[in-house]
Every structure is written in C-alpha cells, then in structure tokens.
Design a protein around this motif. Structure first.
Motif, short mmCIF file in Angstrom:
data_model
loop_
_atom_site.label_atom_id
_atom_site.label_comp_id
_atom_site.label_asym_id
_atom_site.label_seq_id
_atom_site.Cartn_x
_atom_site.Cartn_y
_atom_site.Cartn_z
N GLN A 131 0.84 -1.20 0.00
CA GLN A 131 0.00 0.00 0.00
C GLN A 131 0.88 1.25 0.00
OE1 GLN A 131 -3.31 -0.29 -0.03
NE2 GLN A 131 -3.53 -2.42 0.48
N MET A 132 1.86 1.28 -0.85
CA MET A 132 2.84 2.36 -0.81
C MET A 132 2.23 3.74 -1.07
SD MET A 132 5.41 0.89 0.32
CE MET A 132 6.53 2.26 0.28
N ALA A 133 1.15 3.81 -1.85
CA ALA A 133 0.53 5.11 -2.13
C ALA A 133 0.05 5.76 -0.83
CB ALA A 133 -0.62 4.95 -3.11
N GLY A 134 -0.52 4.95 0.07
CA GLY A 134 -0.99 5.48 1.35
C GLY A 134 0.16 5.98 2.21
N LEU A 135 1.22 5.20 2.28
CA LEU A 135 2.38 5.61 3.09
C LEU A 135 3.05 6.84 2.49
CD1 LEU A 135 3.88 2.11 3.94
CD2 LEU A 135 2.60 3.64 5.44
N HIS A 136 3.16 6.90 1.17
CA HIS A 136 3.75 8.08 0.52
C HIS A 136 2.91 9.32 0.81
CE1 HIS A 136 7.02 6.08 -1.45
NE2 HIS A 136 6.23 5.30 -2.15
N TYR A 137 1.60 9.18 0.71
CA TYR A 137 0.70 10.31 0.99
C TYR A 137 0.92 10.81 2.41
CZ TYR A 137 -3.47 13.07 1.80
OH TYR A 137 -4.32 14.08 2.14
N LEU A 138 0.94 9.90 3.36
CA LEU A 138 1.12 10.30 4.76
C LEU A 138 2.45 11.01 4.96
CD1 LEU A 138 -0.30 7.14 6.55
CD2 LEU A 138 -1.30 9.44 6.56
N ALA A 139 3.51 10.47 4.38
CA ALA A 139 4.83 11.09 4.52
C ALA A 139 4.84 12.49 3.89
CB ALA A 139 5.89 10.21 3.86
N GLU A 140 4.21 12.64 2.74
CA GLU A 140 4.14 13.95 2.07
C GLU A 140 3.37 14.96 2.91
OE1 GLU A 140 2.32 13.10 -1.67
OE2 GLU A 140 4.18 12.37 -2.57
N GLN A 141 2.42 14.50 3.72
CA GLN A 141 1.61 15.39 4.55
C GLN A 141 2.25 15.64 5.92
OE1 GLN A 141 -0.83 16.92 3.02
NE2 GLN A 141 -0.36 15.63 1.27
N GLY A 142 3.43 15.08 6.14
CA GLY A 142 4.13 15.32 7.39
C GLY A 142 3.76 14.39 8.53
N VAL A 143 3.01 13.34 8.22
CA VAL A 143 2.68 12.35 9.23
C VAL A 143 3.88 11.43 9.39
CG1 VAL A 143 1.14 10.43 9.86
CG2 VAL A 143 0.21 12.45 8.70
N GLU A 144 4.33 11.25 10.61
CA GLU A 144 5.49 10.41 10.88
C GLU A 144 5.12 8.94 10.71
OE1 GLU A 144 8.57 9.45 14.54
OE2 GLU A 144 7.09 11.04 14.79
N ILE A 145 5.94 8.20 9.96
CA ILE A 145 5.73 6.78 9.74
C ILE A 145 6.79 6.00 10.51
CG2 ILE A 145 5.58 4.92 8.02
CD1 ILE A 145 3.51 7.13 7.56
N ARG A 146 6.33 5.05 11.31
CA ARG A 146 7.27 4.17 12.02
C ARG A 146 6.95 2.75 11.58
NH1 ARG A 146 9.29 6.21 17.28
NH2 ARG A 146 9.69 8.40 16.82
N LYS A 147 7.93 2.06 11.02
CA LYS A 147 7.69 0.69 10.59
C LYS A 147 7.98 -0.29 11.71
CE LYS A 147 12.01 -0.72 8.50
NZ LYS A 147 12.61 -1.33 7.33
N PHE A 148 7.32 -1.43 11.63
CA PHE A 148 7.63 -2.50 12.57
C PHE A 148 7.60 -3.81 11.85
CE2 PHE A 148 2.98 -1.86 13.18
CZ PHE A 148 2.52 -3.12 12.89
#
Length: 148
Positions: A131-148
């Motif tokens: 679901q990379m489009a969702g993660l890219h969108y969040l990152a572009e909007q400044g939402v911090e992504i933490r993977k696990f």
C-alpha cells in the motif's frame, strides 16, 4: 513508545484483526494517546455497524469475486480498520488530533487521507510494500511513519 509496549500493542492489534469477518484479509487498527500510551479507539475491517450482511458481498467477499487487487478500488468492499477506528472515536466524541495510529496492514490511500484529516501525527505500520501510495501520501503530509 517503549519497544516492549509496542510489542504488546502489535499483539493487541493482531488480536483485534481476528474479529474481522473478512475472508480475504483481517486487519486491525488502534488509535493511541501518545501522552499515556492508552488505546482511545480501535477498529477492524468489516461490514457497517449493525449490518445484516456478513461480508461486503453478502455471504461472499465482493473483492475476491471481482478479482480486485489489494490497494485498489477502495470504494468496493468492507469498511477498513483504520477508517473504523477513526469513526469509532468520532462516534464516541473522542479527539484524534495529535494521536498515533497502529495498524496491522499498510493503510490504503483512502485511509491515509482519513488518517491525515483526522489529525493523527504518527502511524505505526508493517510497511509491507503493498500500500505504498498510502504511506507516501502520509509522509508527504508530514505524518510520521514508524515501521515495525
């Protein structure tokens, strides 16, 4: 969040996912208060609240029947776990502004937009590359992504 608590929250998220009636994929999501690490809302993928249907196509998964690829055509199928967690918080009058979300699956673009609009500032996700489009969108909007 301490590593030990993150592990517990991941287990809780997976346990919640097991409540999903979806035959295709079970997903869970938790919204956390970063000040207390308490769960303020949760959700799993499934049909609408109090629906008489078991699955999005009645007794079958509509997405499976139509061979819809994961991460596409989010307008078809059940309500997603992330969206349910946000809507459950809203229904109970609980603020999502400046909260964190943990999900057992990378959010789709539709859920990513809802996450951002709800004011959630950090997302914990497995980053499965589906679901990379969702993660890219969040990152572009400044939402911090933490993977696990």
């Amino acid at each position: 969040m301490k590593k030990e608590l993150l592990e517990i929250r991941k287990q809780q998220c997976r346990a919640l996912a097991s409540a999903s009636p979806c035959s295709r994929r079970s997903v869970g999501a938790l919204i956390l208060d970063p000040l207390t690490n308490a769960i303020i809302s949760d959700g799993y993928n499934g049909t609408p609240r109090k629906s008489l249907l078991k699955l999005c196509g009645g007794n079958i998964c509509l997405r499976t029947k139509l061979s819809i690829k994961s991460g596409t055509q989010s307008d078809l199928g059940c309500h997603h776990a992330e969206m349910n967690a946000i809507l459950n918080a809203s229904r109970a009058g609980i603020q999502t502004l400046n909260k964190w979300l943990l999900t057992s699956c990378d959010p789709c673009l539709m859920c990513a937009k809802a996450i951002h609009h709800a004011g959630i500032i950090r997302v914990y996700a497995p980053q499965e590359q589906t679901q990379m489009a969702g993660l890219h969108y969040l990152a572009e909007q400044g939402v911090e992504i933490r993977k696990f």
